[in-house]
Design an enzyme around this catalytic site. Structure first.
Site, short mmCIF file in Angstrom:
data_model
loop_
_atom_site.label_atom_id
_atom_site.label_comp_id
_atom_site.label_asym_id
_atom_site.label_seq_id
_atom_site.Cartn_x
_atom_site.Cartn_y
_atom_site.Cartn_z
N HIS A 154 0.84 -1.20 0.00
CA HIS A 154 0.00 0.00 0.00
C HIS A 154 0.88 1.26 0.00
CE1 HIS A 154 -3.20 -2.84 1.01
NE2 HIS A 154 -2.40 -3.27 1.97
N GLN A 235 -11.76 -15.61 -46.42
CA GLN A 235 -10.94 -14.82 -47.35
C GLN A 235 -9.64 -14.38 -46.69
OE1 GLN A 235 -11.77 -10.65 -49.33
NE2 GLN A 235 -12.90 -12.23 -50.43
N SER A 285 15.44 19.32 -16.13
CA SER A 285 14.30 20.23 -16.18
C SER A 285 14.75 21.54 -16.79
CB SER A 285 13.75 20.47 -14.77
OG SER A 285 12.84 21.55 -14.75
N ARG A 334 -3.27 -1.68 -40.62
CA ARG A 334 -2.09 -0.99 -41.16
C ARG A 334 -1.42 -0.13 -40.09
NH1 ARG A 334 -2.22 -0.41 -47.07
NH2 ARG A 334 -4.17 -1.25 -47.90
#
Length: 465
Positions: A154, A235, A285, A334
């Site tokens: 936790h 197909q 940063s 695709r």
């Protein structure tokens, strides 16, 4: 020919994320080379069946790699069918063999076998990258098998573990991913040659007087391609295959996400135990020059979130492909198939660098164990005190009272007084001397069999890969 510059949208996968090898697998040029490979295999098998001449098959093979994307795009703009444009481009290069290209086939007889080959090649690259990561992780597991550290449940201090045992959890997950990816890879199948609705009617008609069956032709072509066909197909090959592949990739990404997320938590200064590699000239940063942000781990978590959504689309394609085929899967395939592979490829590479360059800082690790481990160690102090004749219920209350005081001290920024206060309490000191009590409250060896299990996991990884 279509050209791209930085004046138009480019996918970050074109250049920023993923390896050149994986981009090659999913490149337009490789797709067209594989299309021709299928057509050549078909022509050669038909030659064996007596349907086409050896000269025709040989000419196709001679020009198999002479792709001309510019010419094919010119034709496609006119006829608006990408596969037929490639067939006509190939045929223009082969005046003898051109007339028999694609004989008896439907588009997906070629395209789905190409996709199956690309799926397999992509999985081979992923598996190779994962094996490198697992090997590096096994080394780190062994090296840190005995390094005691505080465990957290936790996101709160719980009991001690070892760094190697924590790493072994990631190793176990990744080994499971490797096994699943290997299983999926070995199960990849092509459509084979089954025609417009999967019945092989066109091939049966074509071969009527040849002495060959459609099944024999399919077997011959697929043997040349080095991949087995599905027994039954419509197909297309069953779109369930795509789901199995991207689901396995997403599973791997889930494991890498957890590793990276845990690293981000442990790199936070209040924990301060781990950190990812940070270059000598790396900027953390733009506003705060002191920052050492976990950018690689954050990148892994960002990219893996995207891979996690792809199985949903693949599931829809599998479930919603109506009857013998609909085309509503074509456009999204695709996109998500190459993207899933390229993103997974990228995060695997970053994860390998994190494992190899991971810093595990002994100071903060020992500090956290010292400050919080003593709470967990009260469990064995309780057991030994009861064995010495103490009342378990009374001692439980003693430990609870002193623990609350100790937590308040820590929250006030003071040293943890728990060990000192407990051993000064006559209800405890009457049952054991201070030296024994201090030994029991030192949690650094309160790790059970974690070191042995960690080493066993490292050994299992090495033996498996």
């Amino acid at each position: 020919m279509t050209t791209f510059t930085h004046e138009t949208y480019l996918s970050p996968l074109t250049w920023r994320y993923g390896s050149d090898e994986m981009r090659g697998v999913w490149s337009e040029a490789q797709k067209r080379r594989l299309l021709r490979r299928v057509w050549v295999a078909l022509a050669e098998a038909q030659c064996e069946a007596g349907l086409v001449t050896a000269e025709q098959a040989a000419e196709l093979r001679a020009h198999q790699n002479d792709i001309d994307i510019e010419r094919a795009e010119t034709i496609e703009r006119e006829i608006r069918h990408d596969l037929m444009a490639e067939i006509r481009t190939f045929a223009e290069q082969c005046p003898v063999g051109g007339p028999i290209i694609h004989l008896g086939a439907t588009s997906m007889d070629v395209l789905d076998n190409v996709d199956a080959l690309r799926l397999r090649d992509g999985l081979d690259l992923i598996l190779a990258g994962l094996e490198k990561t697992l090997a590096a992780l096994a080394e780190r597991i062994d090296a840190e098998a005995d390094t005691a550290a505080m465990a957290f449940t936790h996101i709160q201090p719980a009991e001690p573990t070892t760094v190697g045992y924590r790493l072994a959890q990631y190793g176990q997950d990744l080994l499971g991913d490797w096994e699943e990816l290997r299983r999926v890879r070995d199960g990849i199948r092509g459509k084979g040659l089954k025609g417009a609705v999967g019945t092989s009617a066109s091939y049966t008609q074509l071969l009527a007087e040849s002495g060959w069956t459609a099944r024999q032709l399919e077997d011959a072509v697929m043997a040349k391609l080095g991949i087995r066909p599905f027994l039954a197909a419509t197909q297309t090959y069953p779109r369930k295959q795509d789901w199995l592949v991207v689901n396995a990739l997403a599973g791997l990404c889930a494991s890498l996400h957890k590793f990276a997320f845990d690293l981000r938590i442990l790199q936070s200064p209040p924990f301060g135990e781990w950190s990812e590699p940070f270059g000598a000239k790396q900027v953390g940063s733009s506003a705060m020059p002191f920052k050492r942000n976990p950018i690689a781990a954050e990148n892994i978590d960002s990219l893996t979130r995207l891979v996690a959504v792809f199985p949903r689309t693949a599931w829809d394609n599998a479930a919603l492909s109506l009857l013998e085929r609909t085309l509503d899967d074509s456009a999204n395939r695709r996109l998500f198939l190459p993207e899933a592979f390229l993103l997974t490829d990228e995060v695997l590479d970053r994860a390998l660098k994190l494992v190899e360059g991971l810093s595990i800082w002994p100071g903060p690790t020992a500090r956290n164990l010292r400050e919080y481990g003593v709470f967990a160690a009260t469990e064995r102090l309780l057991m030994e005190a009861v064995k010495a004749g103490g009342d378990r219920q009374e001692l439980h209350e003693v430990i609870r009272e002193h623990s609350l005081v100790a937590w308040q001290a820590l929250q006030a920024g003071e040293p943890n007084p728990l060990a000192e206060n407990l051993l000064a309490d006559p209800r405890v000191s009457s049952l054991m001397d201070a030296e024994t009590g201090l030994r029991l409250l030192d949690a650094s060896d309160y790790v059970g069999d974690a070191p042995q299990r960690a080493r066993e996991m490292a050994r299992t990884i090495r033996e498996s890969i």
